[in-house]
Design a protein around this motif. Structure first.
Motif, PDB file in Angstrom:
ATOM      1  N   ARG A 269      -0.622 -11.929  10.062  1.00 21.29           N
ATOM      2  CA  ARG A 269       0.766 -12.205   9.699  1.00 21.29           C
ATOM      3  C   ARG A 269       1.593 -10.917   9.743  1.00 21.29           C
ATOM      4  O   ARG A 269       1.073  -9.822   9.530  1.00 21.29           O
ATOM      5  CB  ARG A 269       0.849 -12.772   8.274  1.00 21.29           C
ATOM      6  N   LYS A 270       2.877 -11.083   9.993  1.00 19.39           N
ATOM      7  CA  LYS A 270       3.760  -9.920  10.090  1.00 19.39           C
ATOM      8  C   LYS A 270       3.743  -9.116   8.787  1.00 19.39           C
ATOM      9  O   LYS A 270       3.718  -7.886   8.817  1.00 19.39           O
ATOM     10  CB  LYS A 270       5.185 -10.347  10.442  1.00 19.39           C
TER      11      LYS A 270
ATOM     12  N   SER B  82      11.542 -14.233   5.019  1.00 27.28           N
ATOM     13  CA  SER B  82      11.009 -14.325   6.384  1.00 27.28           C
ATOM     14  C   SER B  82       9.612 -13.708   6.489  1.00 27.28           C
ATOM     15  O   SER B  82       8.855 -14.056   7.378  1.00 27.28           O
ATOM     16  CB  SER B  82      11.956 -13.656   7.384  1.00 27.28           C
ATOM     17  N   LEU B  83       9.284 -12.813   5.562  1.00 28.99           N
ATOM     18  CA  LEU B  83       7.968 -12.171   5.575  1.00 28.99           C
ATOM     19  C   LEU B  83       6.954 -12.906   4.708  1.00 28.99           C
ATOM     20  O   LEU B  83       5.804 -13.077   5.100  1.00 28.99           O
ATOM     21  CB  LEU B  83       8.081 -10.718   5.085  1.00 28.99           C
ATOM     22  N   SER B  84       7.382 -13.303   3.502  1.00 28.22           N
ATOM     23  CA  SER B  84       6.470 -13.935   2.550  1.00 28.22           C
ATOM     24  C   SER B  84       7.274 -14.556   1.418  1.00 28.22           C
ATOM     25  O   SER B  84       7.935 -13.832   0.662  1.00 28.22           O
ATOM     26  CB  SER B  84       5.503 -12.886   1.983  1.00 28.22           C
TER      27      SER B  84
ATOM     28  N   VAL C 213      10.150  -2.502   3.168  1.00 31.59           N
ATOM     29  CA  VAL C 213       8.722  -2.799   3.056  1.00 31.59           C
ATOM     30  C   VAL C 213       8.116  -2.045   1.870  1.00 31.59           C
ATOM     31  O   VAL C 213       7.232  -2.564   1.191  1.00 31.59           O
ATOM     32  CB  VAL C 213       7.975  -2.471   4.375  1.00 31.59           C
ATOM     33  N   GLY C 214       8.604  -0.838   1.592  1.00 35.11           N
ATOM     34  CA  GLY C 214       8.065  -0.038   0.490  1.00 35.11           C
ATOM     35  C   GLY C 214       8.023  -0.783  -0.839  1.00 35.11           C
ATOM     36  O   GLY C 214       6.967  -0.858  -1.483  1.00 35.11           O
ATOM     37  N   PRO C 215       9.140  -1.376  -1.279  1.00 33.94           N
ATOM     38  CA  PRO C 215       9.089  -2.139  -2.532  1.00 33.94           C
ATOM     39  C   PRO C 215       8.136  -3.340  -2.453  1.00 33.94           C
ATOM     40  O   PRO C 215       7.432  -3.641  -3.419  1.00 33.94           O
ATOM     41  CB  PRO C 215      10.538  -2.603  -2.731  1.00 33.94           C
ATOM     42  N   ALA C 216       8.089  -4.001  -1.303  1.00 32.19           N
ATOM     43  CA  ALA C 216       7.169  -5.143  -1.138  1.00 32.19           C
ATOM     44  C   ALA C 216       5.712  -4.675  -1.151  1.00 32.19           C
ATOM     45  O   ALA C 216       4.832  -5.393  -1.633  1.00 32.19           O
ATOM     46  CB  ALA C 216       7.480  -5.888   0.167  1.00 32.19           C
ATOM     47  N   TRP C 217       5.464  -3.469  -0.650  1.00 33.76           N
ATOM     48  CA  TRP C 217       4.112  -2.898  -0.656  1.00 33.76           C
ATOM     49  C   TRP C 217       3.636  -2.737  -2.102  1.00 33.76           C
ATOM     50  O   TRP C 217       2.504  -3.089  -2.426  1.00 33.76           O
ATOM     51  CB  TRP C 217       4.148  -1.559   0.079  1.00 33.76           C
TER      52      TRP C 217
END
Length: 159
Positions: free
Chosen positions: A2-3, A74-76, A142-146
């Motif tokens: 997945r992306k 769109s990512l999760s 992406v950093g906060p989602a990481w």
């Protein structure tokens, strides 16, 4: 793959050092908050005309977070829920800072932003790798989602 998994993996490649990771746990949320604070400081008469005069959450930060949430969805979807909850906390904290009336929100936000970025760059110096966003700007989101994905893993929540 997945992306979201690909992005988190790629982001994680330049975040292996324990010191850098610890710095990111402090600085990434502070940077996210400071950006919300800065955007919330933009005069929002136009937004309030649509979302309600006098509504403290009717500001450009809320509009921006709606767009950012669409990216996270769109990512999760599960990760986007966590990010929305964190964003709401940031909006609330911005409102609290405004209510204290000690310093303008924009000034507090700039100070936090500068100090947190100094921390981030120090962390990457320790890591010996450039920040991921130098390669691709989407890594700023992406950093906060990481970080959120680690919270999800700890809680056993699939993302």
């Amino acid at each position: 793959m997945r992306k979201i998994d690909q992005l988190l993996s790629e982001y994680g490649e330049s975040h292996q050092n324990a010191t850098n990771k610890t710095i990111h746990w402090i600085c990434v949320p502070l940077i996210f908050f400071s950006i919300i604070g800065l955007i919330a400081s933009i005069p929002s008469g136009f937004v309030q005309s649509f979302l309600g005069e006098g509504n403290v959450y009717a500001n450009w930060a809320t509009v921006t977070l709606i767009v950012v949430t669409a990216y996270y969805v769109s990512l999760s979807i599960p990760l986007s829920i966590g990010m929305v909850l964190f964003a709401l906390l940031c909006l609330y904290l911005a409102k609290v800072i405004v209510s204290f009336d000690i310093a303008p929100l924009w000034m507090v936000s700039i100070i936090i932003f500068v100090v947190a970025w100094i921390g981030q760059f120090y962390g990457h110096k320790v890591e010996g790798k450039k920040p991921s966003f130098f390669k691709d700007l989407q890594f700023l989101l992406v950093g906060p989602a990481w970080l959120m994905h680690f919270i999800y893993k700890k809680l056993g929540i699939p993302y």
